[in-house]
Design an enzyme around this catalytic site. Structure first.
Site, PDB file in Angstrom:
ATOM      1  N   GLN A 194      54.684  57.539 -59.154  1.00 60.68           N
ATOM      2  CA  GLN A 194      55.813  58.457 -59.289  1.00 60.68           C
ATOM      3  C   GLN A 194      55.776  59.566 -58.245  1.00 60.68           C
ATOM      4  OE1 GLN A 194      53.489  57.814 -61.551  1.00 60.68           O
ATOM      5  NE2 GLN A 194      52.721  59.672 -62.559  1.00 60.68           N
ATOM      6  N   SER A 240      35.624  50.294 -48.737  1.00 64.76           N
ATOM      7  CA  SER A 240      34.837  50.949 -47.695  1.00 64.76           C
ATOM      8  C   SER A 240      33.849  49.973 -47.063  1.00 64.76           C
ATOM      9  CB  SER A 240      34.069  52.132 -48.278  1.00 64.76           C
ATOM     10  OG  SER A 240      34.960  53.099 -48.766  1.00 64.76           O
ATOM     11  N   GLN A 262      27.919  53.788 -48.296  1.00 64.94           N
ATOM     12  CA  GLN A 262      29.214  53.130 -48.487  1.00 64.94           C
ATOM     13  C   GLN A 262      29.222  52.272 -49.733  1.00 64.94           C
ATOM     14  OE1 GLN A 262      32.013  54.000 -46.528  1.00 64.94           O
ATOM     15  NE2 GLN A 262      30.356  55.466 -46.275  1.00 64.94           N
ATOM     16  N   HIS A 265      30.603  53.687 -53.058  1.00 65.97           N
ATOM     17  CA  HIS A 265      32.031  53.935 -53.292  1.00 65.97           C
ATOM     18  C   HIS A 265      32.549  53.079 -54.435  1.00 65.97           C
ATOM     19  CE1 HIS A 265      33.492  56.814 -50.366  1.00 65.97           C
ATOM     20  NE2 HIS A 265      32.761  56.251 -49.430  1.00 65.97           N
ATOM     21  N   GLU A 330      34.928  49.238 -40.470  1.00 64.83           N
ATOM     22  CA  GLU A 330      35.460  50.593 -40.591  1.00 64.83           C
ATOM     23  C   GLU A 330      34.494  51.592 -39.947  1.00 64.83           C
ATOM     24  OE1 GLU A 330      36.808  53.659 -44.185  1.00 64.83           O
ATOM     25  OE2 GLU A 330      35.513  51.950 -44.627  1.00 64.83           O
ATOM     26  N   HIS A 331      33.246  51.555 -40.359  1.00 58.46           N
ATOM     27  CA  HIS A 331      32.196  52.417 -39.805  1.00 58.46           C
ATOM     28  C   HIS A 331      31.140  51.548 -39.141  1.00 58.46           C
ATOM     29  CE1 HIS A 331      33.619  54.493 -43.579  1.00 58.46           C
ATOM     30  NE2 HIS A 331      33.799  55.464 -42.701  1.00 58.46           N
ATOM     31  N   ASP A 364      32.132  61.430 -42.506  1.00 58.79           N
ATOM     32  CA  ASP A 364      32.983  61.577 -43.683  1.00 58.79           C
ATOM     33  C   ASP A 364      33.386  63.028 -43.918  1.00 58.79           C
ATOM     34  OD1 ASP A 364      33.243  58.963 -44.420  1.00 58.79           O
ATOM     35  OD2 ASP A 364      31.654  58.994 -45.929  1.00 58.79           O
ATOM     36  N   HIS A 423      78.738  45.976 -22.323  1.00 55.30           N
ATOM     37  CA  HIS A 423      77.561  46.542 -21.668  1.00 55.30           C
ATOM     38  C   HIS A 423      77.769  46.554 -20.147  1.00 55.30           C
ATOM     39  CE1 HIS A 423      75.532  46.024 -25.509  1.00 55.30           C
ATOM     40  NE2 HIS A 423      74.429  46.578 -25.028  1.00 55.30           N
TER      41      HIS A 423
END
Length: 435
Positions: A194, A240, A262, A265, A330-331, A364, A423
């Site tokens: 929402q 992660s 990681q 997570h 990612e890392h 981080d 054109h």
């Protein structure tokens, strides 16, 4: 059953086994997607009334108006003033480092002029208004407030509107303090799909934004996916990930804890170590067994390492780079004596942490670069969140009278070739000697 999988790149089945390990069920949950779609539709149709109903239903907060859900700035400032000194100092240092780093990313408008006087270029302008989603309830991420708001402000965004759920009316002081430090402009105590709908479509109380950034649960992710196109979004983040390339000389406890950082997570997080030294992998495995019982989130780490983690023996560091590029983590930690020597071979990673002292955890929170990073192999084609995500580019075309003579003939021929007569005529009208 071992705590973590051991693999050897020389094994004939290595690639197949690695592929299975990397695979994660990324299928959307149809029930979650349908629920998000319904919520978005109701917010779009009913505006504030729908927000109040869903906030009552999901967060158990009952108020008479959405205006009553706006958290006033004095509350942020009070939260900042009442933070323990060490926490406030940490937030302020981190914020300054993030600002300093991202200031280098700011792009400026540019032009060049051709010999006939035609001027071409690009105008860089910031987005007008950005929405920031910050998780609430069980999770609270003041670092996410810094990482998403500061680049937007460096880019020149006029207004950042933060939304964050407050289950049972509980507001996280550190998140509000981070909002005060980072430069958030308004904050509403709403969350879920929402909140995404309110930011995307606007209501009588909450203005529509141009882009929505920030992490959230599965309903938030589904809602962001659905409103993309009406507004921009940062990305749809997956679990992660950390991948470590090590030469076998970093203390094994350090690397074990980096993998934990990681894995803690959630159960779907992924932690992988690549090393050419089998004895070192033994040492890291022993460190994992020793340190895991000391972790408050031990069961989450254990599940993550068991299901998706790996210690991989490679032939050499070059092969480690090749495997890393395939994974596109990612890392990526390059925990080696000379990490710069490997850098040219590393093409795909969200963030690269170079050297033994560059733990991913520093990225981080406070190193400076953004911690919003591409996951699930998307580092092959996408980048960390940055100032450039809050700036847009408009092409500048100022054709001189002389330039119109040259370009008009070229455009005329190409337009006729495509069968677009108007054109062609539009270009010909600017010619001095119309043929």
């Amino acid at each position: 059953m071992p705590t973590i999988t051991r693999l050897d790149s020389r094994d004939p089945e290595f690639q197949a086994t690695l592929s299975d390990l990397l695979a994660v069920d990324a299928e959307q949950d149809d029930a979650i997607d349908a629920a998000a779609a319904s919520i978005l539709q109701q917010v779009r149709r009913e505006g504030d009334n729908a927000l109040l109903r869903f906030t009552r239903q999901f967060d158990h907060v009952d108020v008479d108006s959405v205006a009553a859900l706006e958290i006033p700035r004095r509350e942020w400032e009070s939260a900042l003033a009442n933070l323990p000194g060490a926490q406030r100092e940490a937030l302020e240092i981190a914020a300054q480092r993030v600002k300093t780093y991202h200031a280098h990313q700011r792009q400026e408008s540019w032009t060049y002029t051709e010999a006939d006087g035609t001027r071409l270029g690009q105008q860089i302008t910031p987005l007008d208004r950005v929405g920031l989603y910050v998780p609430g309830g069980k999770a609270s991420y003041p670092s996410s407030v810094l990482m998403n708001t500061i680049p937007a402000k460096v880019a020149g965004v006029s207004e950042v509107i933060m939304v964050t759920p407050t289950p049972g009316g509980q507001r996280n002081a550190m998140v509000l303090a981070a909002a005060a430090i980072a430069g958030v402009d308004r904050c509403f105590a709403i969350g879920g799909a929402q909140a995404v709908g309110a930011l995307a479509y606007g209501t009588a109380t909450i203005p529509a934004v141009d882009k929505i950034v920030g992490p959230g649960n599965a309903y938030v992710a589904a809602a962001k996916r659905r409103v993309f196109g009406t507004v921009g979004i940062d990305m749809i983040a997956g679990p992660s990930e950390i991948l470590v390339i090590c030469d076998g000389k970093t203390p094994s406890d350090w690397i074990a804890m980096d993998l934990f950082s990681q894995a803690e997570h959630d159960e779907l997080a992924q932690a992988i170590l690549l090393c050419p030294d089998a004895q070192y992998l033994d040492a890291v495995e022993a460190s994992i067994e020793k340190l895991l019982p000391t972790m408050p989130r031990a069961e989450i780490i254990r599940t993550s390492l068991r299901d998706r983690g790996a210690l991989i023996l490679v032939r050499d560091l070059q092969e480690a780079c090749d495997i890393s590029n395939n994974i596109a983590p990612e890392h990526l930690e390059v925990s080696c004596e000379n990490p710069d020597a490997l850098l040219p071979a590393l093409r795909h990673a969200g963030a690269i942490f170079m050297g033994r002292h560059s733990s991913e955890a520093l990225g981080d929170y406070c190193a400076g670069p953004n911690h919003v990073l591409p996951t699930s192999r998307t580092a092959r084609f996408s980048s960390p969140l940055g100032v450039y995500d809050f700036q847009k580019r408009s092409s500048l075309i100022h054709v001189s009278a002389a330039g119109a003579q040259t370009l008009g003939k070229v455009a005329n021929e190409l337009a006729l070739g495509e069968g677009l007569q108007a054109h062609a005529a539009s270009a010909r009208y600017r010619l001095t000697n119309i043929q």
